[in-house]
Design a protein around this motif. Sequence first.
Motif, PDB file in Angstrom:
ATOM      1  N   ALA A  42      -1.251   1.299  -7.648  1.00  0.00           N
ATOM      2  CA  ALA A  42      -0.673   2.466  -6.992  1.00  0.00           C
ATOM      3  C   ALA A  42       0.540   2.096  -6.147  1.00  0.00           C
ATOM      4  CB  ALA A  42      -1.715   3.143  -6.106  1.00  0.00           C
ATOM      5  N   VAL A  43       0.827   0.799  -6.038  1.00  0.00           N
ATOM      6  CA  VAL A  43       1.970   0.345  -5.251  1.00  0.00           C
ATOM      7  C   VAL A  43       3.244   0.587  -6.056  1.00  0.00           C
ATOM      8  CG1 VAL A  43       3.070  -1.600  -4.092  1.00  0.00           C
ATOM      9  CG2 VAL A  43       0.577  -1.384  -4.072  1.00  0.00           C
ATOM     10  N   VAL A  44       4.085   1.471  -5.560  1.00  0.00           N
ATOM     11  CA  VAL A  44       5.319   1.830  -6.258  1.00  0.00           C
ATOM     12  C   VAL A  44       6.384   0.761  -6.087  1.00  0.00           C
ATOM     13  CG1 VAL A  44       7.178   3.537  -6.391  1.00  0.00           C
ATOM     14  CG2 VAL A  44       4.826   4.282  -6.004  1.00  0.00           C
ATOM     15  N   SER A  45       6.498   0.219  -4.884  1.00  0.00           N
ATOM     16  CA  SER A  45       7.504  -0.822  -4.624  1.00  0.00           C
ATOM     17  C   SER A  45       7.025  -1.724  -3.497  1.00  0.00           C
ATOM     18  CB  SER A  45       8.854  -0.203  -4.273  1.00  0.00           C
ATOM     19  OG  SER A  45       8.784   0.492  -3.048  1.00  0.00           O
ATOM     20  N   THR A  46       7.460  -2.974  -3.541  1.00  0.00           N
ATOM     21  CA  THR A  46       7.153  -3.948  -2.501  1.00  0.00           C
ATOM     22  C   THR A  46       8.433  -4.682  -2.120  1.00  0.00           C
ATOM     23  OG1 THR A  46       4.893  -4.280  -3.302  1.00  0.00           O
ATOM     24  CG2 THR A  46       5.800  -5.984  -1.876  1.00  0.00           C
ATOM     25  N   GLU A 286       5.646  -7.666   4.408  1.00  0.00           N
ATOM     26  CA  GLU A 286       5.925  -6.854   3.225  1.00  0.00           C
ATOM     27  C   GLU A 286       5.989  -5.383   3.620  1.00  0.00           C
ATOM     28  OE1 GLU A 286       3.691  -9.461  -0.297  1.00  0.00           O
ATOM     29  OE2 GLU A 286       2.893  -7.517   0.350  1.00  0.00           O
ATOM     30  N   LEU A 287       6.872  -4.657   2.947  1.00  0.00           N
ATOM     31  CA  LEU A 287       6.950  -3.207   3.086  1.00  0.00           C
ATOM     32  C   LEU A 287       6.558  -2.602   1.746  1.00  0.00           C
ATOM     33  CD1 LEU A 287      10.370  -2.872   4.979  1.00  0.00           C
ATOM     34  CD2 LEU A 287       8.090  -3.192   5.945  1.00  0.00           C
ATOM     35  N   GLN A 288       5.465  -1.865   1.725  1.00  0.00           N
ATOM     36  CA  GLN A 288       4.948  -1.299   0.476  1.00  0.00           C
ATOM     37  C   GLN A 288       5.039   0.223   0.492  1.00  0.00           C
ATOM     38  OE1 GLN A 288       0.927  -2.671  -0.107  1.00  0.00           O
ATOM     39  NE2 GLN A 288       1.514  -4.824  -0.296  1.00  0.00           N
ATOM     40  N   VAL A 289       5.410   0.782  -0.655  1.00  0.00           N
ATOM     41  CA  VAL A 289       5.350   2.219  -0.872  1.00  0.00           C
ATOM     42  C   VAL A 289       4.241   2.467  -1.883  1.00  0.00           C
ATOM     43  CG1 VAL A 289       6.579   4.285  -1.619  1.00  0.00           C
ATOM     44  CG2 VAL A 289       7.818   2.462  -0.433  1.00  0.00           C
TER      45      VAL A 289
END
Length: 350
Positions: A42-46, A286-289
């Motif tokens: 479900a992680v769109v971007s990291t 980390e920055l996760q969307v």
Amino acid sequence: MTTTMRLSRFHFFFILSILSLTGCATYKDIAPGTRTPIYSSAVVSTEKVTVETLPPEAAPARDYRVGPGDILLIDVNGRPEFIVATPGNNGKAQGSRVDGAGNIHLPMAGAVQVGGLTLSEIEGKLSAIFRKYLQNPWVVAEVLEYKSQPVYLLGQFRASGTYYMDRPLTLLQGIALGNGFDSTASLSGARLIRNGKTLPVDIYNLLQGGDTTQNAWLKGGDTIYIPDNRNQQVFIFGAVKKPGPVPITPGGLNLAQAIASAELRETGYDFHHVRIIRSISATRGELQVVDFDRVLRGQALPIPLEQGDIIYVPKSGFGTWNDVIADILPSLQTVSAVLQPFVSIKFLKE
């Protein structure tokens, strides 16, 4: 159908989805030929994020420089009338304590500024002073007690407490003063604090990865803090009724459970762009969307959370990371004392 009935129905299916994803499972035989769904993340971007670490410093001079609190023993030609050396309760000589202004007080000489000087410099200065009273004075200065450069070891050290430097020490040598750390130490949250600010020093990578570039020189007054890995928690903000910390249970905590615990608002939220700020060490994160809607629909597995994660449920629409940080910054400042060091260094600008 009324709005209240629709909201109640939504929350029923939301909670049902969470229970189906996080509840206790029992073993069931799968019939031959059964096809199981293929789940995607479900992680769109990291986005990997780092902060600039402390620049390397040249090794300090080996000679100790005297400061307030130190106790010196001064011998002038072996003449007791010129020195302070009365026996103490333990039978040892009691020297002259350096006061807050950096002075020692000696008979005949009075107040003498010694703060910031080496022992050889003190001997030279006192020799010049005592030439008024002695033809060829010789002076010997030594430190009886080192008290001016404390290092504080707090947290999960085997021997936490206050130690005093008698020579230049590195971060590794300072940690060694505490006889190592115990099994409950959370090295990813370990930090070096100077003048009330967390420094960009990666203690985790120094100890676990052998990165000697993080082996900074200590200064008097530094604090090395290693937190406990028990009582872990995450923080959730945004479109929730109960923003703030959510404890991680012994069995773990996933994103669905954290959102359910914080109680989602009835209206105004964006499940397609949930944000997670994750700390790896004091200088890396980390920055996760996350498209949380995919988890609810059973198209992706629940996302396990880690100690110190910061979750943000957008109130509406799609915004940038700068928008997210601007919105949660006041909330982060209220809990700054318990945040991971990466968050404090990167976003709070201590």
